[in-house]
Design an enzyme around this catalytic site. Structure first.
Site, mmCIF file in Angstrom:
data_model
loop_
_atom_site.group_PDB
_atom_site.id
_atom_site.type_symbol
_atom_site.label_atom_id
_atom_site.label_comp_id
_atom_site.label_asym_id
_atom_site.label_seq_id
_atom_site.Cartn_x
_atom_site.Cartn_y
_atom_site.Cartn_z
ATOM 1 N N GLU A 50 -14.185 7.880 12.457
ATOM 2 C CA GLU A 50 -14.474 6.599 12.483
ATOM 3 C C GLU A 50 -13.078 5.942 12.448
ATOM 4 O O GLU A 50 -12.194 6.546 11.937
ATOM 5 C CB GLU A 50 -15.560 6.312 11.523
ATOM 6 C CG GLU A 50 -16.864 6.975 11.555
ATOM 7 C CD GLU A 50 -17.693 6.708 10.301
ATOM 8 O OE1 GLU A 50 -17.997 5.650 9.716
ATOM 9 O OE2 GLU A 50 -17.647 7.736 9.292
ATOM 10 N N ASP B 136 0.855 -1.081 -0.096
ATOM 11 C CA ASP B 136 -0.069 -0.049 -0.089
ATOM 12 C C ASP B 136 1.020 1.323 -0.048
ATOM 13 O O ASP B 136 0.358 2.245 -0.792
ATOM 14 C CB ASP B 136 -0.941 -0.191 1.149
ATOM 15 C CG ASP B 136 -1.925 -1.204 1.300
ATOM 16 O OD1 ASP B 136 -2.301 -1.448 0.218
ATOM 17 O OD2 ASP B 136 -2.862 -1.185 2.096
ATOM 18 N N SER C 155 -13.931 6.793 -3.384
ATOM 19 C CA SER C 155 -12.798 6.759 -2.336
ATOM 20 C C SER C 155 -12.445 8.115 -1.510
ATOM 21 O O SER C 155 -12.941 8.848 -2.183
ATOM 22 C CB SER C 155 -11.483 5.819 -3.136
ATOM 23 O OG SER C 155 -11.049 6.837 -3.988
ATOM 24 N N LEU C 156 -11.555 7.854 -0.882
ATOM 25 C CA LEU C 156 -11.176 8.950 0.023
ATOM 26 C C LEU C 156 -9.827 9.375 -0.205
ATOM 27 O O LEU C 156 -8.822 8.771 -0.597
ATOM 28 C CB LEU C 156 -11.189 8.834 1.465
ATOM 29 C CG LEU C 156 -12.548 8.388 1.966
ATOM 30 C CD1 LEU C 156 -12.683 8.122 3.366
ATOM 31 C CD2 LEU C 156 -13.799 9.550 1.720
ATOM 32 N N LYS D 253 -10.763 3.593 10.066
ATOM 33 C CA LYS D 253 -10.625 3.051 8.570
ATOM 34 C C LYS D 253 -10.294 1.577 8.440
ATOM 35 O O LYS D 253 -9.213 1.075 8.864
ATOM 36 C CB LYS D 253 -9.512 3.804 8.027
ATOM 37 C CG LYS D 253 -9.480 3.505 6.339
ATOM 38 C CD LYS D 253 -8.537 4.329 5.799
ATOM 39 C CE LYS D 253 -8.413 4.167 4.307
ATOM 40 N NZ LYS D 253 -8.234 2.687 3.819
#
Length: 691
Positions: free
Chosen positions: A130, A41, A90-91, A132
């Site tokens: 929140e 990632d 997506s963010l 992830k």
């Protein structure tokens, strides 16, 4: 990930952008379509950010098919495509504190929040925070409260129909709770696998001799995208709801936090690790608190998510091409990174285990700079095909020892060298051996090897071995680190003056240890064998060896065939014994221990047959505290008389020996009518007289 062209330099922006697009698209295809992610990632994020910056600096380089202009991967074959009613975006990501402060400022400026003369916001933005989750994003469609369809994110516009598989996830309600449900509700959330469930799944995979999963995310993705929903039903998947796509027949909740509360009332699973905060300071405080508990959470997360809480403010902020302006993912330091493996050494553990260790070019991963990583064992190196000179994926999660996950084969240099396991211990020079059916190779120089010294001394001194009272781990640490003791034999050379100088060791403690060492010189052959710390040789096996051979020399000189004649000694134990006594260093230490004035025990001829007394073949249970005998002493006496000492009372029990505070075992014996003896009765029985 195969490369089709050489990596162009940053001085060639056109070629560099094309190369970056190619690398990212290949990674997307491997991740979303093939279910075979081959790029960490962190490396993907780095390449993506570089392409974003290039396109910002050179707008003419932006192409319609650039990964920066899309959300995820294309739908794979085998599933029916589903067009999302509302895009599954997506963010954007933030990594440093400065990114979060900048995000908050952009939001506050766009919402025209009021500021004071110093420029500080006096009316800070309210955010919903929140976790992830590290899983697979899906949408759930409910019509009149009934679950009708599930789809993966796909490219954000079109995903895959995974309805039948999602039906098998027990945490997802097939019908919403409550009397008032919307006509249509499109729930967004994450399918994931809890850590405990992942461990159990891999245990089952191993037992079935099937491929294990690399991590919970891969396991969740692979399980959800099974063409046979019966397989998915056997996989322990979970779900958390965190967003919304479409809502018809009901007003939208005013805030994101209210949406999640409403979801809970409908029976949808919503994670409780969430909060409503204000401004950048509140965001960063939430991030820090989650980071502190991250490793103790029952599932994997790779960051937290911030969303402007008020729905009307979200609508004012709107979207960019691939992400909402009102939300940001704040990611933890990457747990995986790429670096070069420059060498492979071996490390000797406290029990003699030989572990290959990768020496790496320094890389920042998991919040720390890593230069070494475990390769576990020789088989793992072969299975992963890791070679010296490779570009490798390094993973570090929390306090877990960094490990090499795999190598990028497309980046392998021509001179990459295979690892060769040494045949001699790098610490003591003793032979390295690997027993059949074991993954771990071990140094055979147990009593002699400095790397194993502390463990060998601790085992030698424990109660069931030489029983050296007062020789604890902290004392052993000092004795070894000051080079006062190299082998167990050196313990018996320690003097009062030496011990009294140890840190936090009073004169009385020193004298007590001297007395304990003197007492330990008089032991039994079984205790001595057990104290040697031979792998796979426990207390029971040591007793069997002592009974069978009668003295130590025949044991040391026995062949594997002769060892196999001993009760309960199988091929693995026999091989371990043979290797231990074949190592000259171990024989030297044993001779030092048996030197005049050192350790002695009564020896006798090998037992030609089992004892023939009244206790031969009888099963005896000990319970409670005897007046004059310790439980271990009573057990040794009974076993020497041919009895078997059991831990529980049953119909097969012949006698129960009960002392003070005898508990349920005594009650069970009385219930079954089994003879109960006190200590005097035990002595009578041992002398051959029925009490």
């Amino acid at each position: 990930m195969a490369r089709t062209q050489a990596e162009p330099p940053a001085s060639q922006p056109d070629a560099r952008a094309a190369w970056l697009r190619d690398q990212l698209e290949r990674a997307n295809h491997a991740y979303y379509v093939l279910d075979q992610p081959d790029l960490p990632d962190a490396e993907y994020d780095r390449l993506f950010r570089e392409l974003q910056q290039l396109e910002t600096d050179h707008p003419e380089l932006v192409t319609p098919d650039s990964p920066t202009q899309r959300v995820g991967g294309e739908a794979a074959g085998g599933f029916t495509p589903v067009v999302h009613d509302a895009p599954m975006l997506s963010l954007n990501n933030g990594f440093a504190d400065e990114d979060i402060v900048a995000f908050d400022k952009r939001v506050a400026d766009a919402l025209a929040k009021t500021t004071d003369l110093a420029g500080s916001v006096t009316d800070p933005v309210e955010y919903a925070c929140e976790l992830k989750f590290d899983g697979l994003a899906i949408s759930l469609r409910y019509e009149q409260g009934v679950f009708v369809q599930a789809a993966t994110r796909g490219d954000g516009t079109t995903g895959e129909d995974v309805t039948e598989n999602v039906r098998t996830i027990r945490s997802i309600p097939l019908k919403l709770k409550g009397k008032h449900v919307p006509a249509v509700l499109d729930v967004r959330g994450e399918v994931l696998m809890f850590k405990r469930d992942f461990a159990r799944l891999n245990e089952r995979q191993r037992a079935a001799e099937q491929r294990e999963f690399a991590n919970p995310r891969n396991a969740a993705a692979g399980s959800l995208r099974q063409l046979d929903s019966k397989i998915t039903a056997q996989r322990p998947l979970s779900f958390f709801a965190y967003g919304i796509g479409v809502l018809d027949g009901m007003p939208m909740p005013d805030t994101h936090s209210a949406l999640l509360d409403w979801y809970e009332s409908l029976g949808l699973p919503v994670n409780r690790e969430r909060a409503v905060v204000h401004g950048a300071e509140g965001l960063l405080d939430f991030f820090r608190k989650v980071g502190e508990k991250r490793e103790s959470l029952p599932y994997d997360i790779d960051g937290v998510v911030y969303k402007v809480n008020r729905r009307d403010e979200q609508e004012r902020l709107g979207f960019v091409s691939r992400a909402p302006r009102f939300a940001l993912a704040h990611k933890f330091p990457a747990q995986e990174a790429l670096t070069k493996l420059v060498a492979i050494d071996v490390q000797v553990g406290r029990t003699g285990a030989i572990t290959p260790v990768a020496r790496l070019e320094p890389v920042f991963v998991g919040g720390a700079t890593v230069t070494n990583a475990t390769l576990h064992n020789e088989d793992e190196v072969r299975r992963k095909d890791i070679r010296i000179g490779d570009t490798v994926i390094v993973r570090r999660a929390g306090d877990v020892i960094p490990e090499v996950v795999g190598a990028l084969l497309d980046r392998r240099p021509a001179d990459a060298a295979e690892f060769v396991m040494p045949t001699e211990c790098p610490v003591c020079g003793s032979k390295i051996e690997r027993l059949p059916d074991e993954a771990i190779a071990r140094c055979t120089g147990g009593l002699f090897c400095p790397a194993q010294r502390k463990q060998a001394l601790w085992h030698f001194a424990q109660r069931r071995a030489l029983d050296i009272d007062g020789l604890g781990e902290k004392i052993i640490d000092q004795l070894v680190e000051l080079n006062l003791v190299r082998t167990p034999a050196d313990l018996f050379n320690l003097g009062f003056a030496t011990l009294a100088e140890l840190d936090r060791f009073a004169e009385k403690s020193a004298q007590n240890l001297i007395d304990s060492l003197e007492k330990a010189k008089h032991t039994t052959l079984a205790r001595f064998i057990y104290g040697l710390g031979i792998r796979h040789v426990g207390e029971s096996t040591a007793k069997d060896l002592a009974k069978h051979f009668g003295s130590l020399t025949p044991i040391m000189d026995a062949s594997i065939e002769e060892l196999l004649e001993v009760n309960d000694v199988g091929p693995i134990v026999a091989e371990s014994l043979h290797q231990f006594f074949a190592e000259e260093h171990n024989r030297t230490v044993i001779e030092q221990l048996r030197a005049p004035g050192k350790v002695t025990w009564p020896e006798g001829p090998p037992a030609p047959k089992a004892p023939q007394g009244v206790l031969a073949g009888k099963t005896v249970v000990l319970t409670g505290t005897l007046p004059n005998l310790t439980r271990d002493a009573a057990k040794e006496m009974l076993e020497a008389a041919g009895a078997k000492v059991a831990g529980s009372v049953s119909k097969k029990t012949d006698y129960v020996v009960a002392g003070a505070e005898a508990g349920s075992k005594l009650a069970k014996a009385e219930e079954l009518g089994i003879p109960v003896l006190d200590e005097d009765g035990l002595h009578q029985l041992l002398e051959g007289n029925t009490p």
